[in-house]
Design an enzyme around this catalytic site. Structure first.
Site, short mmCIF file in Angstrom:
data_model
loop_
_atom_site.label_atom_id
_atom_site.label_comp_id
_atom_site.label_asym_id
_atom_site.label_seq_id
_atom_site.Cartn_x
_atom_site.Cartn_y
_atom_site.Cartn_z
N SER A 15 34.94 47.22 51.63
CA SER A 15 35.50 45.99 51.04
C SER A 15 34.70 44.76 51.46
O SER A 15 35.05 43.64 51.08
CB SER A 15 36.96 45.83 51.46
OG SER A 15 37.09 45.94 52.87
N ASN A 26 45.03 47.25 60.87
CA ASN A 26 46.21 47.03 60.03
C ASN A 26 46.94 45.73 60.37
O ASN A 26 47.32 44.98 59.48
CB ASN A 26 47.16 48.23 60.13
CG ASN A 26 46.50 49.51 59.63
OD1 ASN A 26 45.42 49.45 59.04
ND2 ASN A 26 47.13 50.64 59.88
N THR A 54 61.70 20.41 18.44
CA THR A 54 62.29 21.72 18.76
C THR A 54 61.86 22.62 17.60
O THR A 54 61.74 22.14 16.47
CB THR A 54 63.83 21.68 18.85
OG1 THR A 54 64.35 21.30 17.58
CG2 THR A 54 64.31 20.69 19.91
N HIS A 55 61.60 23.86 17.88
CA HIS A 55 61.07 24.80 16.87
C HIS A 55 59.79 24.25 16.24
O HIS A 55 59.47 24.60 15.11
CB HIS A 55 62.11 25.06 15.77
CG HIS A 55 63.48 25.37 16.29
ND1 HIS A 55 63.90 26.64 16.60
CD2 HIS A 55 64.52 24.55 16.60
CE1 HIS A 55 65.15 26.60 17.05
NE2 HIS A 55 65.54 25.34 17.07
N SER A 62 30.56 23.36 18.08
CA SER A 62 30.39 24.66 17.44
C SER A 62 28.91 24.89 17.16
O SER A 62 28.19 23.96 16.83
CB SER A 62 31.18 24.69 16.13
OG SER A 62 30.64 25.66 15.26
N LYS A 94 32.52 20.01 14.44
CA LYS A 94 33.60 20.47 15.31
C LYS A 94 33.58 19.85 16.71
O LYS A 94 32.53 19.61 17.29
CB LYS A 94 33.54 22.00 15.47
CG LYS A 94 33.97 22.78 14.27
CD LYS A 94 35.43 22.58 13.87
CE LYS A 94 36.40 23.15 14.86
NZ LYS A 94 36.43 24.62 14.84
N ASN A 138 35.95 20.91 19.97
CA ASN A 138 37.02 21.85 20.32
C ASN A 138 37.56 21.61 21.74
O ASN A 138 36.78 21.32 22.64
CB ASN A 138 36.50 23.28 20.23
CG ASN A 138 35.99 23.62 18.84
OD1 ASN A 138 36.55 23.17 17.84
ND2 ASN A 138 34.92 24.40 18.77
N GLU A 172 42.04 25.44 26.17
CA GLU A 172 42.19 26.82 25.73
C GLU A 172 41.94 27.78 26.90
O GLU A 172 42.60 28.81 27.04
CB GLU A 172 41.23 27.13 24.57
CG GLU A 172 41.63 26.39 23.30
CD GLU A 172 40.51 26.37 22.27
OE1 GLU A 172 39.86 27.41 22.06
OE2 GLU A 172 40.28 25.30 21.69
N TYR A 180 50.97 51.46 56.47
CA TYR A 180 49.75 51.06 55.77
C TYR A 180 49.18 52.20 54.92
O TYR A 180 49.19 53.35 55.32
CB TYR A 180 48.68 50.59 56.77
CG TYR A 180 47.38 50.21 56.09
CD1 TYR A 180 47.21 48.93 55.56
CD2 TYR A 180 46.34 51.13 55.93
CE1 TYR A 180 46.04 48.58 54.90
CE2 TYR A 180 45.17 50.79 55.28
CZ TYR A 180 45.02 49.52 54.77
OH TYR A 180 43.87 49.17 54.12
N GLN A 235 44.32 47.62 50.14
CA GLN A 235 43.08 46.85 50.13
C GLN A 235 42.87 46.16 48.77
O GLN A 235 42.14 45.19 48.67
CB GLN A 235 41.89 47.78 50.45
CG GLN A 235 40.55 47.10 50.46
CD GLN A 235 39.48 47.99 51.07
OE1 GLN A 235 39.43 48.18 52.29
NE2 GLN A 235 38.64 48.57 50.23
N LYS A 249 43.23 42.17 47.99
CA LYS A 249 42.28 41.09 48.29
C LYS A 249 41.73 40.44 47.03
O LYS A 249 41.89 39.23 46.82
CB LYS A 249 41.09 41.60 49.12
CG LYS A 249 41.45 42.30 50.41
CD LYS A 249 42.12 41.40 51.39
CE LYS A 249 42.60 42.19 52.60
NZ LYS A 249 43.27 43.47 52.29
N1 ARG Z 1 39.84 46.63 54.47
C1 ARG Z 1 41.15 47.08 54.82
C2 ARG Z 1 42.18 46.37 53.94
O1 ARG Z 1 41.85 45.39 53.39
C3 ARG Z 1 41.41 46.76 56.25
C4 ARG Z 1 42.43 47.63 56.89
C5 ARG Z 1 41.89 48.99 57.09
N2 ARG Z 1 42.81 49.82 57.81
C6 ARG Z 1 42.74 51.13 57.74
N3 ARG Z 1 43.61 51.78 58.44
N4 ARG Z 1 41.87 51.73 57.02
O2 ARG Z 1 43.29 46.81 53.78
#
Ligand code: ARG
Length: 461
Positions: free
Chosen positions: A26, A113, A158-159, A280, A286, A288, A293, A320, A325, A328
């Site tokens: 990660s 963890n 409204t509407h 455009s 145009k 826009n 949007e 856990y 993960q 994130k």
């Molecule tokens: N990269 C892991 C996460 O974001 C960190 C925790 C990893 N813990 C484990 N027991 N593998 O969750």
């Protein structure tokens, strides 16, 4: 990085498959937690030192090493060039390289963890504060615009059918109120983010006699988590935060849609400056409203993150699991998206002008004073339901004659209802239609002026 300072490996005889390693790692995204994780580790090292698990020399070396890493990360463009598993192993490896064996003691009694849950919360706290400031800035831009076009009158819908005339400032302040509640929701989410999991170990708690409360104080947490299994395995704080942002995005998307409509030639109420518009490639004429949007579109992206996070957490066994993960990138993108949308929305308000003549014309046509006529009849002693019916008939007659109500000859009205007198024309004027909505929360000039003053003092708090 040598294998000898990998976080795990003693039990393994083979290397992970290359593809799996790429899948599992990660670091390419969780490096964003670098500062938060280092802060957590500094406080943890101080805690270990107070508990007598580290000598003060070791603690000094660790804290000094981590502080140096913080400084290096800011000046060394190659700092993050490593193929670490995650941000936690990256920092630990860097520390060990920098200070030697003392670095190997930092993780005593800690698990990734409780570490990741702590770093994630530290990071999110700062982001919530930044988002709250951006919401406030947008509110200020909205109030500035409302004051800049204080006189402007426009149709309320409204509407999407013309309903009753309102002040443009009243429309602005509707969004101000929504954003006020968004800030409250963010502040409430913050309270539940601001609890420290550190000291929960992998799942069962920690065997080191660390004083969690002191560590929490050092990190600015309001309290320590009460149950280690819960602390390492729930992400409800993240779901709640994304939920609050999702509601905020609903508001921004409605704001965007209103302005998009008002910018169309069909409405012609609002003109955006070139700074927030695009052209455009084919149609030379145009202009826009892409800025709006995109805000409208990005709301869908955040809703997806909310649904995704709920689905990731649903049915996970305690405690856990690596599924988590996935939280994130979801949160990182939510934060980036909402910050951009808030900034751009503020810039749109600085780049918008109201065509007051056009909005006034629109507010004066389409029988939006019909309710006023019914209310006038009530004042003449006619029951509202009868007045409603009578007014409907008069509107029908006005449509036949291609007149607005206030241009209809008095005799035409009197032929439907004898209670109507010359004073009806005062009651039907645009200004008295607006002035009559004079209770708290209404669109009368007095109430709107008061609401603007309240908004100003709210922004000063
Ligand atoms: N990269 C892991 C996460 O974001 C960190 C925790 C990893 N813990 C484990 N027991 N593998 O969750």
């Amino acid at each position: 990085m040598t294998d000898s300072i990998k976080l795990w490996g003693g039990r393994f005889t083979e290397k992970p498959h290359e593809t799996f390693a790429e899948f599992n790692d990660s670091f390419r995204f969780d490096r964003r937690l670098f500062t938060a994780d280092v802060r957590g580790s500094i406080a943890y090292a101080n805690g270990l030192s107070r508990a007598g698990i580290l000598t003060s020399e070791e603690a000094d070396a660790i804290v000094g090493g981590l502080t140096q890493l913080l400084a290096d990360s800011k000046i060394d463009p190659k700092f993050f060039e490593a193929d670490s598993e995650d941000i936690h192993s990256f920092i630990e490896q860097k520390l060990i390289v920098a200070i030697g064996d003392a670095g190997r003691k930092l993780h005593t009694g800690r698990s990734r963890n409780d570490q990741v849950a702590t770093a994630f919360r530290i990071w999110l706290r700062d982001e919530i504060n930044e988002i709250a400031v951006l919401v406030r800035d947008l509110q200020a831009a909205i109030v500035d615009t409302a004051e800049g076009f204080r006189e402007a009158v426009m149709p309320g819908y409204t509407h999407l059918q013309r309903a009753q005339p309102i002040l443009f400032a009243h429309w602005c302040l509707a969004y101000f109120e929504m954003l006020k509640r968004d800030r409250e929701r963010l502040a409430e989410a913050f309270e539940r983010v601001n609890i420290m999991p550190l000291g929960s170990g992998a799942l069962a708690g920690t065997s080191v006699r660390i004083d969690r409360v002191t560590v929490a104080k050092e990190l600015g947490f309001a309290a320590v988590s009460a149950n280690s299994l819960d602390a390492v395995s729930d992400r409800d704080f993240a779901i709640e935060f994304v939920g609050a942002v999702a509601i905020l995005m609903v508001h921004l998307s409605r704001l965007a849609e209103d302005i998009i409509l008002y910018c169309s030639q069909e409405f012609g109420f609002i003109t955006l400056s070139d700074a927030v518009s695009t052209g455009s490639s084919l149609m030379p004429q145009k202009k826009n409203p892409d800025s709006l949007e995109l805000i409208r579109g990005k709301a869908g992206r955040v809703f997806g993150h909310h649904a995704g996070l709920l689905a990731t957490m649903k049915g996970l066994p305690l405690a856990y699991n690596k599924d988590m993960q996935e939280d994130k990138e979801t949160l990182f993108d939510t934060v980036d998206t909402v910050k951009m949308c808030l900034s751009v929305a503020g810039i749109v308000f600085e780049n918008l002008s109201v065509s007051e003549q056009r909005t006034r014309e629109a507010a004066s046509t389409g029988y939006m004073n019909a309710t006023e006529l019914a209310d006038y009849l009530v004042r003449k002693g006619v029951p509202f339901r009868t007045g409603h019916d009578v007014t409907g008939k008069i509107v029908l007659r006005a449509i036949e004659l291609q007149n607005e109500l206030h241009d209809l000859p008095l005799e035409e009205m009197q032929s439907v209802c004898a209670d109507i007198g010359e004073d009806v024309f005062d009651a039907l004027s645009l200004e008295s239609t607006i002035a009559s909505k004079s209770q708290i929360g209404g669109t009368s000039r007095e109430q709107v002026a008061r609401a603007l003053a309240d908004a100003r003092s709210y922004l000063k708090e």
